[in-house]
Write an enzyme that holds these catalytic residues in place. Structure first.
Site, mmCIF file in Angstrom:
data_model
loop_
_atom_site.group_PDB
_atom_site.id
_atom_site.type_symbol
_atom_site.label_atom_id
_atom_site.label_comp_id
_atom_site.label_asym_id
_atom_site.label_seq_id
_atom_site.Cartn_x
_atom_site.Cartn_y
_atom_site.Cartn_z
ATOM 1 N N HIS B 143 0.869 -1.184 0.000
ATOM 2 C CA HIS B 143 0.000 0.000 0.000
ATOM 3 C C HIS B 143 0.911 1.242 0.000
ATOM 4 C CE1 HIS B 143 -2.740 2.937 1.966
ATOM 5 N NE2 HIS B 143 -3.737 2.152 1.624
ATOM 6 N N ASP B 221 3.052 -4.595 7.995
ATOM 7 C CA ASP B 221 1.840 -3.801 7.838
ATOM 8 C C ASP B 221 0.649 -4.738 8.042
ATOM 9 O OD1 ASP B 221 -0.434 -2.533 6.958
ATOM 10 O OD2 ASP B 221 0.446 -1.780 5.089
ATOM 11 N N GLN B 224 -4.710 -5.029 7.062
ATOM 12 C CA GLN B 224 -5.748 -5.965 6.624
ATOM 13 C C GLN B 224 -5.704 -7.264 7.418
ATOM 14 O OE1 GLN B 224 -8.128 -5.118 4.619
ATOM 15 N NE2 GLN B 224 -7.257 -3.195 3.908
ATOM 16 N N LYS B 247 -10.468 -0.367 10.605
ATOM 17 C CA LYS B 247 -10.701 -1.538 9.743
ATOM 18 C C LYS B 247 -11.125 -2.753 10.557
ATOM 19 C CE LYS B 247 -7.293 0.001 6.374
ATOM 20 N NZ LYS B 247 -7.963 0.523 5.182
ATOM 21 N N CYS B 385 -4.796 2.766 -3.427
ATOM 22 C CA CYS B 385 -3.536 3.229 -2.833
ATOM 23 C C CYS B 385 -2.423 2.229 -3.076
ATOM 24 C CB CYS B 385 -3.681 3.513 -1.343
ATOM 25 S SG CYS B 385 -4.828 4.816 -0.990
HETATM 26 C C1 LIG Z 1 -2.452 -2.807 3.612
HETATM 27 C C2 LIG Z 1 -2.766 -1.425 4.077
HETATM 28 N N1 LIG Z 1 -1.799 -0.672 4.607
HETATM 29 C C3 LIG Z 1 -2.041 0.575 5.060
HETATM 30 C C4 LIG Z 1 -3.288 1.145 5.001
HETATM 31 C C5 LIG Z 1 -3.475 2.530 5.505
HETATM 32 O O1 LIG Z 1 -4.340 2.554 6.582
HETATM 33 P P1 LIG Z 1 -4.847 3.950 7.192
HETATM 34 O O2 LIG Z 1 -5.385 4.728 6.048
HETATM 35 O O3 LIG Z 1 -5.897 3.552 8.167
HETATM 36 O O4 LIG Z 1 -3.675 4.598 7.835
HETATM 37 C C6 LIG Z 1 -4.328 0.388 4.455
HETATM 38 C C7 LIG Z 1 -5.702 0.943 4.353
HETATM 39 O O5 LIG Z 1 -6.151 1.462 3.388
HETATM 40 C C8 LIG Z 1 -4.064 -0.913 3.973
HETATM 41 O O6 LIG Z 1 -5.025 -1.654 3.423
#
Ligand SMILES: Cc1ncc(COP(=O)(O)O)c(C=O)c1O
Lengths: 150, 428
Positions: B143, B221, B224, B247, B385
């Site tokens: 991401h 990370d 998910q 999430k 993203c």
């Molecule tokens: C794999 C992953 N990493 C990072 C993020 C970023 O999360 P947040 O926008 O809650 O900081 C997301 C969410 O969109 C994600 O799916």
């Protein structure tokens, strides 16, 4: 017609499937890239000016049905027009989606085909798709290299 | 200041004594939004859970109860209300530490979310260890939140970013990953579960491999994976684990950075200001130990309490049954989507979480999203993203349906019906 059918009118679907004015334009005098950061779509517009006249205009890029059809309709609408006329058309498109001077511009050139974009008004999330090519055209005519709908 | 260690015995998980059950129809009643937004007789079919999940009543109530009865700033007031708010906040930290098997609550730093957690590590760790010639290893399925912070710190320090490729099925290319693990690599950052491909990476095995090869620090990370798997931080053995509250059925505005305590204590602060200092003069300041060192200013207090409540809520459910239900949704939806003409599923890893990214011939994902919305089916359309991954997949964007524990087979049927409508409108 329900809102969805109004958005995806025959004209839009047709221009999406068979976009007019798509491709590179050798000898372009002006070009600009339009980016929609929301979806990552990009459209590049090429213009060949002869004096004050848009002798030719084309676009390349991938986009949704709305942005592709809008770009296609745009090339039809401004080819052969003067820069001033094109600018006026851009303003009309802008006004149509921002709801300003709403009812004055219901009839457009090019057999009124551009009016088919009116269905987008009911879908605020899609307005940027419809205006992307027009923003790029505006930037190209102003000599700017790129524009973002951010 | 380790006051919170001596407060109350560890919060026992909700429903520990009651028999845990899972019935999707009953669970749906816990999520009030699912009964709203009916349009033209079509119930809300929310399939954008990977973007953010809906909240159970328990979490909504915890927030409103906190503001109505418990609100005060933490770590400051001598008055009882302030002490109570502080205790609730620290109890939330303990709850999460226990739920995820951290070695101590001090290893749980509250942040704004995954993005801030990763930025914190990139700045504090990256900023202190990286030099010219060093490498940061990421994967092709990251991401933006696990790419851009590393680019920024790489540019500042002269380090380089290396990207481990993926296989056509959407799995990490294990051989290539191993080959990239050289002594130059100082930080490895990879996703536990891809938000596009659904691929679940074996974070424990990868961490082991990294440890065997080099001394790199490991960030996972978990944005998910925290939702779809049972995370045991000590078993994973990674140095850092990042996730977001929103999430996992919790509030927005709060997330977690887990870090091994000794490592956290060795890092410089990320943001500075109030609450994270021991002593301040006009010239200088000394900093608290973790986790407070990394929680400058007033944190998201109510949200942290709400996040702990989300975990409490999950503890009332029969989690193996929840996992089986999610696996069923994924299998059922995958089979149904494969039957749709012109549809391609991106990501076919054998070990996959409950989401499906897909494209359809002749239709842009944005148009799919709009037509699905006309049937009250909410999916995400775009690059999720993960623009570099889109490049690897050879697409500009995709549509994505992502499932939560409250989704049903009937909702997948609604999705499939709406996808047939897409084909009728665009491909006939
Ligand atoms: C794999 C992953 N990493 C990072 C993020 C970023 O999360 P947040 O926008 O809650 O900081 C997301 C969410 O969109 C994600 O799916």
């Amino acid at each position: 017609m329900d809102e969805l059918d109004e958005l995806y009118q025959e004209i839009i679907l047709d221009h999406n499937k068979r976009p007019r004015g798509r491709g590179e334009l050798p000898g372009a005098t002006h070009t600009a890239q339009g980016d929609n950061p929301l979806c990552g779509d990009e459209i590049r517009v090429f213009v060949r000016l002869e004096g004050d006249k848009i002798a030719d205009v084309k676009f390349i890029g991938e986009g949704c049905a709305i942005s592709k059809a809008s770009a296609s309709l745009m090339t039809q609408a401004v080819r052969g027009k003067t820069v001033a006329q094109a600018k006026e058309q851009i303003q009309k498109i802008h006004d149509m989606f921002t709801g300003q001077g709403c009812c004055e511009h219901t009839s457009f050139d090019t057999d009124g085909e551009i009016a088919a974009l009116g269905g987008v008004k009911k879908f605020p999330q899609r307005v940027k798709c419809a205006t992307l090519a027009w923003h790029a055209l505006d930037a190209a005519l102003d000599g700017k290299p790129n524009v973002s709908t951010e | 200041m380790c006051l919170y260690y001596s407060l109350m015995p560890s919060h026992s998980s909700g429903g520990a004594t009651a028999k845990k059950t899972f019935c999707v129809q009953k669970v749906r009643e816990d999520f009030p939004i699912l009964g709203t937004h009916t349009r033209a007789g079509k119930p809300l079919c929310y399939l954008d859970n990977a973007a953010t999940a809906q909240k159970p009543q328990a979490v909504i109530d915890a927030l409103s109860y906190f503001y109505a009865n418990q609100n005060a700033n933490i770590d400051r007031g001598v008055y009882e209300l302030g002490a109570e708010a502080t205790e609730l906040y620290e109890r939330a930290r303990k709850k999460i530490a226990a739920r995820l098997n951290a070695a101590s609550p001090a290893e749980i730093v509250f942040t704004r979310g995954t993005t801030e957690s990763i930025n914190l590590v990139a700045c504090s760790l990256g900023g202190s260890v990286l030099k010219q010639g060093d490498e940061i290893l990421i994967t092709a399925m990251e991401h933006h939140a696990n790419i851009v912070p590393w680019q920024q710190i790489a540019a500042r320090t002269g380090a380089a970013i290396k990207v481990a490729p993926i296989t056509p099925a959407g799995e990490l290319d294990a051989m290539a990953f191993e080959n990239l693990l050289t002594e130059r690599v100082k930080i490895v950052a990879f996703t536990h579960m891809s938000n596009v491909l659904g691929t679940i990476n074996d974070a424990a095995a990868l961490t082991k491999k990294i440890r065997a090869r080099c001394g790199a620090k490991v960030l996972v990370d978990g944005a998910q994976a925290i939702v779809h798997g049972d995370v045991d931080l000590q078993a994973l053995d990674c140095d850092f684990y990042a996730f977001s509250g929103h999430k996992i059925y919790g509030p927005t505005g709060v997330g977690v950075l887990y870090g091994k305590q000794a490592l956290l204590d060795s890092l410089p602060p990320y943001q500075t200001g109030g609450d994270m200092v021991v002593k301040v003069s006009f010239e200088t300041a000394t900093f608290k130990r973790s986790p407070h060192r990394f929680e400058a200013g007033t944190p998201a207090i109510a949200q942290a309490v709400g996040l702990a409540t989300a975990f409490d809520y999950l503890d009332t459910l029969d989690m193996p049954a929840v996992r089986a239900h999610e696996a069923d949704l994924l299998a059922y939806a995958s089979a149904a989507l494969r039957e749709i003409k012109g549809l391609t599923i991106h990501g076919n890893a054998p070990n996959k979480g409950a989401l499906i990214a897909f494209t359809m011939q002749g239709v842009h994902p944005h148009d799919i999203g709009t037509i699905l919305d006309s049937e009250n089916v909410c999916v995400r359309a775009g690059h999720h993203c993960a623009q570099p991954l889109m490049g690897v997949l050879g697409v500009q964007s995709t549509a994505r349906a992502s499932f939560a524990l409250y989704n049903t087979r009937a909702e997948i049927d609604a999705l499939v019906k709406a996808l047939h409508k897409v084909n009728r409108m665009f491909n006939e």
